[in-house]
Design a protein around this motif. Structure first.
Motif, short mmCIF file in Angstrom:
data_model
loop_
_atom_site.label_atom_id
_atom_site.label_comp_id
_atom_site.label_asym_id
_atom_site.label_seq_id
_atom_site.Cartn_x
_atom_site.Cartn_y
_atom_site.Cartn_z
N ALA A 140 1.61 5.42 -12.61
CA ALA A 140 2.98 5.13 -13.04
C ALA A 140 3.99 5.78 -12.09
CB ALA A 140 3.20 5.63 -14.46
N ILE A 141 3.68 7.00 -11.63
CA ILE A 141 4.57 7.67 -10.68
C ILE A 141 4.66 6.88 -9.38
CG2 ILE A 141 4.78 9.72 -9.21
CD1 ILE A 141 3.61 11.34 -11.54
N ALA A 142 3.52 6.38 -8.91
CA ALA A 142 3.52 5.61 -7.67
C ALA A 142 4.34 4.33 -7.81
CB ALA A 142 2.08 5.28 -7.27
N VAL A 143 4.17 3.61 -8.93
CA VAL A 143 4.93 2.38 -9.13
C VAL A 143 6.41 2.68 -9.27
CG1 VAL A 143 5.28 0.39 -10.64
CG2 VAL A 143 2.96 1.19 -10.17
N ALA A 144 6.75 3.72 -10.03
CA ALA A 144 8.16 4.09 -10.22
C ALA A 144 8.81 4.46 -8.89
CB ALA A 144 8.27 5.25 -11.20
N THR A 145 8.05 5.12 -8.03
CA THR A 145 8.55 5.46 -6.69
C THR A 145 8.79 4.19 -5.87
OG1 THR A 145 7.38 7.58 -6.71
CG2 THR A 145 8.01 6.69 -4.56
N ALA A 146 7.85 3.26 -5.96
CA ALA A 146 7.93 2.03 -5.17
C ALA A 146 9.10 1.16 -5.54
CB ALA A 146 6.63 1.24 -5.32
N VAL A 147 9.58 1.28 -6.78
CA VAL A 147 10.69 0.44 -7.24
C VAL A 147 11.91 0.56 -6.32
CG1 VAL A 147 12.41 0.19 -9.07
CG2 VAL A 147 10.00 0.33 -9.65
N CYS A 152 0.87 -1.17 0.00
CA CYS A 152 0.00 0.00 0.00
C CYS A 152 0.91 1.23 0.00
CB CYS A 152 -0.90 0.00 1.23
SG CYS A 152 -2.01 -1.43 1.33
N LEU A 153 0.81 2.04 -1.04
CA LEU A 153 1.74 3.15 -1.20
C LEU A 153 1.01 4.37 -1.73
CD1 LEU A 153 5.36 3.01 -2.32
CD2 LEU A 153 3.84 4.43 -3.72
N ASP A 154 1.41 5.55 -1.25
CA ASP A 154 0.77 6.79 -1.65
C ASP A 154 1.83 7.77 -2.17
OD1 ASP A 154 -0.71 9.07 -1.99
OD2 ASP A 154 -1.36 9.26 0.09
N ALA A 155 1.95 7.83 -3.50
CA ALA A 155 2.88 8.77 -4.15
C ALA A 155 2.18 9.24 -5.42
CB ALA A 155 4.21 8.11 -4.48
N ALA A 156 1.73 10.47 -5.42
CA ALA A 156 0.90 11.07 -6.49
C ALA A 156 -0.53 10.56 -6.44
CB ALA A 156 1.50 10.85 -7.87
N THR A 157 -0.70 9.29 -6.09
CA THR A 157 -2.02 8.71 -5.88
C THR A 157 -1.86 7.45 -5.04
OG1 THR A 157 -4.09 8.10 -6.99
CG2 THR A 157 -2.07 7.17 -7.88
N PRO A 158 -2.85 7.09 -4.23
CA PRO A 158 -2.75 5.85 -3.46
C PRO A 158 -2.97 4.63 -4.37
CG PRO A 158 -4.29 7.40 -2.43
CD PRO A 158 -4.02 7.90 -3.82
N ILE A 159 -2.08 3.65 -4.26
CA ILE A 159 -2.22 2.41 -5.01
C ILE A 159 -2.05 1.22 -4.09
CG2 ILE A 159 -1.38 3.45 -7.17
CD1 ILE A 159 1.27 1.88 -6.66
N VAL A 193 6.54 -4.75 -3.07
CA VAL A 193 6.34 -5.76 -4.10
C VAL A 193 7.10 -5.37 -5.36
CG1 VAL A 193 4.63 -6.83 -5.61
CG2 VAL A 193 4.11 -6.52 -3.19
N ALA A 194 7.03 -4.10 -5.74
CA ALA A 194 7.73 -3.64 -6.95
C ALA A 194 9.24 -3.77 -6.79
CB ALA A 194 7.35 -2.19 -7.24
N ASN A 195 9.75 -3.40 -5.63
CA ASN A 195 11.18 -3.47 -5.38
C ASN A 195 11.68 -4.91 -5.45
OD1 ASN A 195 13.32 -3.85 -2.85
ND2 ASN A 195 13.78 -2.08 -4.15
N ARG A 196 10.96 -5.81 -4.84
CA ARG A 196 11.39 -7.22 -4.82
C ARG A 196 11.44 -7.80 -6.23
NH1 ARG A 196 8.00 -9.76 0.30
NH2 ARG A 196 8.99 -8.52 1.94
N ILE A 197 10.41 -7.51 -7.02
CA ILE A 197 10.38 -8.04 -8.39
C ILE A 197 11.52 -7.45 -9.21
CG2 ILE A 197 9.05 -8.14 -10.52
CD1 ILE A 197 6.52 -8.30 -8.82
N ALA A 198 11.75 -6.14 -9.07
CA ALA A 198 12.82 -5.49 -9.82
C ALA A 198 14.18 -6.05 -9.44
CB ALA A 198 12.78 -3.98 -9.58
N VAL A 199 14.41 -6.30 -8.16
CA VAL A 199 15.68 -6.86 -7.70
C VAL A 199 15.84 -8.28 -8.23
CG1 VAL A 199 16.98 -7.63 -5.68
CG2 VAL A 199 15.86 -5.38 -5.67
N GLU A 200 14.79 -9.09 -8.11
CA GLU A 200 14.85 -10.48 -8.57
C GLU A 200 15.05 -10.57 -10.08
OE1 GLU A 200 11.22 -12.20 -7.21
OE2 GLU A 200 11.81 -12.17 -5.08
N ALA A 201 14.53 -9.58 -10.80
CA ALA A 201 14.68 -9.58 -12.26
C ALA A 201 16.01 -8.99 -12.70
CB ALA A 201 13.53 -8.80 -12.89
N GLY A 202 16.84 -8.57 -11.74
CA GLY A 202 18.14 -8.01 -12.07
C GLY A 202 18.09 -6.59 -12.60
#
Length: 378
Positions: free
Chosen positions: A287-294, A194-201, A300-309
């Motif tokens: 998109a801003i919220a997801v990009a922030t979460a990376v 649950c993350l709130d950056a530009a919009t809650p997602i 969840v976004a960070n873990r997937i990005a790290v696992e995907a290299g």
């Protein structure tokens, strides 16, 4: 008894959305009365919005209300309204970054902002989030340039690029980047962020719902009813945990399915919901919220990005490319002092086009209905 009314209107495409742009001064002060007007001019309550100018889709059932700002840091105020297609409801709670793409051009077209030679920076205060956005509008010879060589996924052809820089984006609705205090929560047996950056997602690993994350919007909408029902139940619980209360009648938080990307240059693959249908692309604010979460450890976004290299654990990513059903979107994320949770700004390129300018007519009951407003802008 109904009365025929009219209001000045400019229809514009902003990013991957389209809708009427109105002046706040031309509308009544009451947001409830505003909602009634918007419902009637869009033709809501009918799948085709046949008696109005809506396009029968959430992406073309949007309204931008703009006025000169009283804030010394802004040039104009922008209030976004999401007008329901089938139900007579208007949500003033979310922001729309795609419609925002056309706010700067509209402000110049209507004389709210004087164009500069070369590029005109229009400072916009979004009334839905009380945040500032800088819109860089190409104005060679003090004229808006709509034609250009920029392409964005989800929009045919080419147009002039408009840079949007979203400032101080964290906690726009909840007051915190991670409103539950954690990078992940478990809801109904599913790990979510649950993350709130530009919009809650609310982000979910697509694999946790038995999906690849690369399904088309039509496949997700038409062939996974059980998944959609479960996703909505999880979204409602996430909304409560985020401090948003009962979100059954609100579009926030938006659910996002994330997965490893298909193309090598991309960071993540996304499927964004609005919130009950899959977006044909992805909302700018989402998109801003997801990009922030990376870059936020443990999401969840960070873990997937790290696992995907795509990202080294513990590092921040300043350039993020997100895949979506229509292509991709690139975002630049600027962190303060290399703090993953402290974002100075997020910038991206959109395009816009003026489609029509004139007078729009709508029918309005002599006594407005009382159940048209679902939420007010904060």
């Amino acid at each position: 008894m109904t009365m025929m009314n009219s209001i000045p209107c400019m229809i514009m495409r902003g990013g991957t959305s389209r809708g009427p742009f109105l002046r706040m001064r031309d509308l009544p002060d009451s947001q409830e009365a505003q909602a009634e007007i918007l419902l009637n001019l869009m033709g809501s309550g009918h799948a085709l919005q046949i008696d109005g100018i809506g396009g029968g889709d959430p992406l073309t059932s949007k309204v931008a209300i703009v006025e000169r700002s009283s804030d010394p840091e802004a040039d104009v105020d922008y209030l976004f309204a999401q007008v329901d297609v089938l139900n007579r409801r208007v949500d003033f709670n979310p922001n729309c970054g795609n419609m925002l793409s056309a706010v700067g051009p509209y402000a110049i077209e209507t004389g709210l902002v004087e164009p500069e030679a070369g590029t005109t920076i229009v400072r916009v205060r979004n009334l839905n989030t009380q945040r500032l956005i800088e819109c860089h509008i190409p104005t060679p010879e003090r004229q808006i340039a709509y034609e250009g060589d920029t392409t964005i996924s989800g929009v045919p052809g080419r147009a002039a690029g408009i840079q949007l820089s979203f400032l101080e984006i964290t906690g726009t609705k909840t007051g915190a980047l991670l409103p539950t205090g954690q990078a992940t929560d478990t809801i109904d047996g599913i790990e979510v962020t649950c993350l709130d950056a530009a919009t809650p997602i609310m982000m979910v690993n697509a694999a946790d719902l038995g999906l690849s994350g690369h399904e088309s919007p039509a496949e997700l909408d038409d062939h996974h009813p059980a998944m959609l029902k479960r996703l909505e139940l999880v979204r409602r619980q996430a909304g409560r945990r985020m401090g948003l209360g009962d979100v059954s009648q609100s579009v926030l938080p938006k659910p996002v399915l994330v997965s490893a990307p298909v193309d090598n240059p991309s960071t993540l693959c996304t499927r964004y919901f609005v919130p009950h249908r899959c977006h044909s692309a992805i909302a700018v604010t989402g998109a801003i919220a997801v990009a922030t979460a990376v870059s936020v450890p443990g999401t969840v976004a960070n873990r997937i990005a790290v696992e995907a290299g795509k990202l080294e654990a513990g590092r921040q990513l300043s350039q993020v490319r997100l895949e979506h059903p229509s292509g991709f979107i690139d975002l630049d994320v600027e962190h303060r002092d290399e703090n993953a949770c402290d974002i100075v700004r997020v910038s991206l390129i959109r395009t816009a086009r003026k489609i029509m300018s004139g007078t729009i007519f709508y029918s309005l009951p002599a006594t407005p209905a009382r159940d048209t407003l679902t939420s007010k802008a904060s």
